[in-house]
Write an enzyme that holds these catalytic residues in place. Structure first.
Site, short mmCIF file in Angstrom:
data_model
loop_
_atom_site.label_atom_id
_atom_site.label_comp_id
_atom_site.label_asym_id
_atom_site.label_seq_id
_atom_site.Cartn_x
_atom_site.Cartn_y
_atom_site.Cartn_z
N SER A 254 -2.45 -1.77 -6.80
CA SER A 254 -2.24 -2.80 -6.19
C SER A 254 -2.53 -2.81 -4.93
CB SER A 254 -1.95 -4.14 -5.79
OG SER A 254 -0.85 -4.28 -4.97
N LYS A 255 -3.53 -2.63 -3.63
CA LYS A 255 -3.56 -2.34 -2.31
C LYS A 255 -1.82 -2.67 -1.20
CE LYS A 255 -5.01 -0.35 1.92
NZ LYS A 255 -4.99 1.06 1.83
#
Ligand code: GLU
Length: 484
Positions: A254-255
């Site tokens: 996840s960014k």
């Protein structure tokens, strides 16, 4: 009749390319290209709240850099446009009305307040409440009267009352759900725009998409999509849901949690080809154990049967290793062209031969960003401790190092020509004369020249690159340090 395979990449423009999304795009591309099909780009920009300036450019740029060339899309057109979802907004209402006519969908005039109260009265709490079909009971006249009165409405999909819905997914197999569990989801919102769940089905059908490839987070919505295809009497596509790419056993990449996007990896010195090769293996494996594939080779080898349903973990170490393999395999001229600006920046103000350094680096470099740390000593001898002169395998210690350096200085000083051959021959002859192992002479020289525990190249290469004067200066410094 077999249709020509058509897959689509349908990113929402978020401003960066998530590794999971790029992998989806790659598999979509490969499923099409491995079978002579077409790869289509559709921009899903209808979530206006999430729109980011310049975000579609990131998508085009990534596809271009990675070589995932699309056959149709907003920038190049095609027979099935428009390819930007927000430009298609006018076409969905007619399709929703078709479903109403067929009895597969219905108008709903329930107010927000009524829907809220449904949630409150729900035993399971507000988190989930199926619509109670209040408006399904309206007669055609009642509906018409409300429409004529201009009452706001939504259009809902009418789920079957009983039975099950089954579909096949290439990766997850046969999936069956109880229809009673399915909510009469909204297809058209009160503002006249479609929901994502409706638009994607209509778009995929109108664009003649044969294989819908996407993240497994859409798996739970697929029964509803499948019922929509049935309701229209359309042929459903082949479904290919892909398991998540994970950071570790429990977390998705996840960014937001700091995991790297495609651009981050490029900025950190990874080669685009290596990234593409690595992510191809995050959920797919070839019949044999080959690991290194160019995009072209992937197009030839890719087989949908090699997709796995177990989530794969993004392993930066493995990518780094693979990147190093790509660096080594690169044509030297290309390597030098790419490395030169980074070398020049790291070694600004020195006149060392960058080509020679690049040749040494190519065998050892894992990412471009390792360059400054690996070559910094050419510019300036770092502070180091004499413990570097002790090396078990080379059989050296302070005493041997001091004797070696003291003997080597006059020999090198006496060299008329300064090149690798001359330096090599002189030092090897000296080791012979001193009756010590070559390493016992070369390791101390290498250490004195680099001040580092490891260096891209040994004593001879470093001396050649540093030049006679600097080589002797660094050796004298080593002698002084060893004398304490
Ligand atoms: N726009 C959706 C996303 O970015 C695509 C979903 C799909 O491929 O159907 O997640």
């Amino acid at each position: 009749m077999d249709r020509c395979i058509r897959t689509r990449f349908a990113p929402s423009p978020t401003g960066y390319m998530h590794i999971g999304n790029l992998r989806t795009a790659l598999y979509e591309y490969l499923i099409a290209k491995s079978q002579g099909g077409k790869f289509i780009l559709r921009i899903e920009d209808t979530d206006q709240g999430r729109l980011v300036e310049g975000a579609t450019d990131v998508i085009y740029k990534t596809l271009e850099m990675t070589g995932l060339k699309h056959d149709e899309g907003p920038d190049i057109g095609g027979e099935y446009g428009p390819y930007v979802q927000s430009e298609r907004m006018g076409m969905y209402m007619d399709y929703a009305k078709q479903l109403v006519e067929k009895g597969e969908a219905y108008y709903c005039f329930c107010t927000k307040e009524r829907l809220e109260s449904l949630k409150e009265s729900n035993a399971e709490g507000a988190a989930f409440a199926k619509y109670d079909r209040h408006c399904l009971g309206l007669s055609a006249e009642e509906v018409q009267a409300k429409l004529d009165a201009g009452e706001p409405f939504v259009i809902r999909q009418k789920m079957p009352d009983s039975g099950t819905t089954a579909f096949h997914d290439v990766v997850y197999g046969d999936i069956t759900v109880e229809n009673a569990e399915l909510d009469d989801q909204i297809l058209m919102k009160a503002d006249g725009f479609p929901t994502y769940n409706f638009a994607n089905v209509v778009d995929d059908h109108l664009m003649n998409i044969t294989h819908v490839v996407r993240g497994s987070e859409y798996l739970s919505s697929t029964p509803k999509y499948n019922l929509l295809y049935q309701a229209f009497g359309w042929e459903a596509p082949v479904y290919v849901h892909l398991p998540a790419v994970m950071r570790d056993a429990h977390h998705k990449l996840s960014k937001r949690h700091g995991d790297k996007s495609f651009e981050d990896l490029v900025n950190e010195g990874y080669l685009v080809e290596a990234i593409v090769n690595y992510i191809a293996l995050l959920g797919w494996s070839p019949a044999d154990n080959t690991e290194i594939f160019s995009l072209k080779e992937l197009e030839e080898t890719f087989d949908i049967a090699g997709l796995s349903k177990s989530p794969s973990i993004f392993d930066i170490k493995k990518l780094t290793w693979m990147n190093g393999e790509y660096m080594k395999a690169m044509d030297f001229e290309k390597f030098f062209t790419l490395a030169e600006p980074k070398l020049a920046a790291a070694l600004e103000g020195t006149d060392v031969d960058l080509r020679k350094i690049a040749a040494l680096l190519q065998k050892r470099l894992e990412t471009w960003n390792d360059i400054p740390a690996m070559v910094g000593f050419f510019k300036e001898l770092p502070e180091y401790g004499t413990e570097l002169y002790t090396h078990k395998k080379m059989k050296t210690n302070d005493e041997i190092a001091l004797a070696s350096l003291e003997a080597a200085v006059p020999v090198l000083e006496g060299l008329a020509d300064w090149n690798e051959t001359a330096i090599h021959d002189a030092l090897i002859a000296l080791a012979g004369k001193m009756e010590i192992k070559n390493g016992q002479l070369l390791w101390p020289v290498r250490t004195a020249l680099s001040g580092e525990p490891t260096s891209p190249g040994g004593a001879i290469e470093l001396a050649d690159i540093l030049g006679k004067e600097e080589t002797l200066r660094r050796m004298q410094k080593g002698i002084a340090m060893l004398k304490g």
